[in-house]
Scaffold this motif. Sequence first.
Motif, PDB file in Angstrom:
ATOM      1  N   ASN A  58       0.853  -1.192   0.000  1.00 26.10           N
ATOM      2  CA  ASN A  58       0.000   0.000   0.000  1.00 26.10           C
ATOM      3  C   ASN A  58       0.892   1.247   0.000  1.00 26.10           C
ATOM      4  N   ASP A 127      -3.678   8.900   2.064  1.00 20.22           N
ATOM      5  CA  ASP A 127      -3.377   7.856   3.037  1.00 20.22           C
ATOM      6  C   ASP A 127      -3.012   6.562   2.325  1.00 20.22           C
ATOM      7  N   ALA A 128      -1.700   6.308   2.233  1.00 19.26           N
ATOM      8  CA  ALA A 128      -1.212   5.047   1.646  1.00 19.26           C
ATOM      9  C   ALA A 128      -0.373   4.321   2.694  1.00 19.26           C
ATOM     10  N   MET A 129      -0.853   4.362   3.951  1.00 18.80           N
ATOM     11  CA  MET A 129      -0.071   3.704   5.008  1.00 18.80           C
ATOM     12  C   MET A 129      -0.269   2.196   4.963  1.00 18.80           C
ATOM     13  N   LEU A 130      -1.542   1.762   5.082  1.00 15.77           N
ATOM     14  CA  LEU A 130      -1.832   0.334   5.171  1.00 15.77           C
ATOM     15  C   LEU A 130      -3.061   0.005   4.333  1.00 15.77           C
ATOM     16  N   VAL A 159      -5.954   5.247  -0.158  1.00 19.98           N
ATOM     17  CA  VAL A 159      -5.614   4.377  -1.276  1.00 19.98           C
ATOM     18  C   VAL A 159      -6.013   2.941  -0.910  1.00 19.98           C
ATOM     19  N   LEU A 161      -7.813   1.103   0.894  1.00 21.93           N
ATOM     20  CA  LEU A 161      -8.632   1.057   2.117  1.00 21.93           C
ATOM     21  C   LEU A 161      -8.163   2.175   3.032  1.00 21.93           C
ATOM     22  N   PRO A 162      -9.037   2.744   3.855  1.00 22.20           N
ATOM     23  CA  PRO A 162      -8.547   3.655   4.873  1.00 22.20           C
ATOM     24  C   PRO A 162      -7.662   2.859   5.840  1.00 22.20           C
ATOM     25  N   SER A 163      -6.497   3.365   6.166  1.00 26.01           N
ATOM     26  CA  SER A 163      -5.542   2.580   6.967  1.00 26.01           C
ATOM     27  C   SER A 163      -6.141   2.178   8.304  1.00 26.01           C
TER      28      SER A 163
HETATM   29  K   LIG Z   1      -4.529   3.133   2.873  1.00 26.13           K
END
Ligand SMILES: [K+]
Length: 524
Positions: A58, A127-130, A159, A161-163
């Motif tokens: 992600n 938000d591309a954390m998780l 991105v 899913l919301p992390s």
């Molecule tokens: K995400």
Amino acid sequence: MYIVSGEEMRQVDRFAIEQIGLGGFTLMENAGSSCSRAIERQLKKNNRIAVVSGGGNNGGDGFVIARYLAEAGFDATLEVIAPRMKIHGEAYEHLLVYERAGRAARFYETDSEAVEQAIAGADVIIDAMLGTGVTGELKPPYKEIAALINRSRALVFAVDLPSGVPSAEAADIQAGVRADRTYMLAARKMNASLPGYRSFYGTIVPVDIGIPELAYVSAKADRRIWLDEQKALRHLPHRDPDAHKGQSGRAAIIGGSMNMSGAVMMAAEACVRAGAGRTTAVIPDDTLSAAAPQLKEAMYLPLPSESGEFARSAWGKVPEAVHADGVAVGPGLGRNVTNDIFPLINQLDIPIVIDADALLDLASDLEQLKIISRTSPVILTPHPGEMAVLTGLSIEEVQAGRFSLSAKFAKTYGVYLVLKGRETIITGPDGRQWVNSTGNAGLAKGGTGDVLTGMILAFLLQYEDPAEAVFMAVYLHGLTADYLAERADQISINASDISHELGTVICQLKQKCNEAGRTIDIRD
Ligand SMILES: [K+]
Ligand SMILES: NC(=O)C1=CN([C@@H]2O[C@H](COP(=O)(O)OP(=O)(O)OC[C@H]3O[C@@H](n4cnc5c(N)ncnc54)[C@H](OP(=O)(O)O)[C@@H]3O)[C@@H](O)[C@H]2O)[C@@H](O)CC1
């Protein structure tokens, strides 16, 4: 669009990579470039954008997005929450591409204050954390960064899913990013259709990343949702120019009681409006004078009553008295006298829709369903409360396991199950599932279920495939509610309005699709 669990998505990815030969690096490039193009449409040139990335794939999508946005001239910085050492594989390769293109990422590990400032000062946070790889509760510092994102006034675009939001059904969620929009990659994740998680996603924007259909088939992910109206055109009810009333089917709707004569008549009217050739309302005889003036187009079959409801003895007479090609039972039956609907299921081998109070009677002896031998479909239309009675679970348990419970129930009892809700799930006896995307909160009102029952029955008489009939009834029921909500506030939607406007909505749908040049996507 397919709907998948996180595990199914991994199988789909694996197949695309290992069997089809689309490399993970390419898929990540596709994901990032398609997302950034979609995101760009929401941006203003002077926006300060913080792309916040994790260390898994992600995060890798985030590296690609940050590169594209920067190349397009946006003021976009890349804030990496994972330590550099933990970034591997395709994600690491894309981090290198970002750096070799002349850009510098900032790492929380070495520059936490600057990262936090960049996030707090951004107009747009990506938000591309998780994504689908998250397990359990958010760990530090992701938890704190998610809280920082949620506190900020920025627009938040997630991105995939919301992390922090798990992709598996019925997984716990303690904390997660609350997004304004979620750019969902390749397939819709199951939880986006479940009540406890839906609010984290904001508006869902599907993003195609080029995974071939075969990969979904291989993962046996047979759950779908239609997100555009054009899909519906191929499935609209169709009337032969030479048709006579006998060809559109004889419908019988069994229901009503002294205090609820309206319910059965709303179902009957919906059945007429949805195209049944002849509709008979089978009602307790002492409700005839109240029911009959409500609908001129129906015929009436009054049966013995007791205390304003069907007498227990009436149920044995129904199979012989009813001359129909399809039957619905339940709307407005009442609960004072025990209803015995099994003679119907046992002796009438025609499509049968079981709704409302009749579902509660069915629940008392569900096992009988397994031993009854029929060739015609049985359709159950419970809301979550009725599903809780049918399964012996709490409403919360039903809501948390809507997909798996529906699949298990439909397969066990050999029925079509319509589990109502914000996104109604329709499950076939083979476990295939369709999720409905139409409808609004205006449908949360007495009578709308009765109308749906009438529509389902009418469509069962006009379609060859019961699954198509049931899905189209649910789809058009919701679409008509959406049409009504565009003209007056949702709170004022009346169940009968849905029957009245159904024809207009079908007509508009045909026109819209014709104007769009009949570009019908057949992959539905
Ligand atoms: K995400
Ligand atoms: N596969 C493909 O072909 C494609 C996949 N794509 C993309 O990949 C995404 C899935 O990627 P993925 O499987 O790498 O998982 P991902 O969501 O990045 O998370 C893994 C990281 O999370 C961490 N972590 C876990 N739990 C945690 C917690 N509770 N709290 C904190 N951290 C936690 C874990 O760290 P660890 O626990 O191992 O230290 C690890 O670093 C998918 O959503 C899509 O965006 C696209 O590029 C298209 C092609």
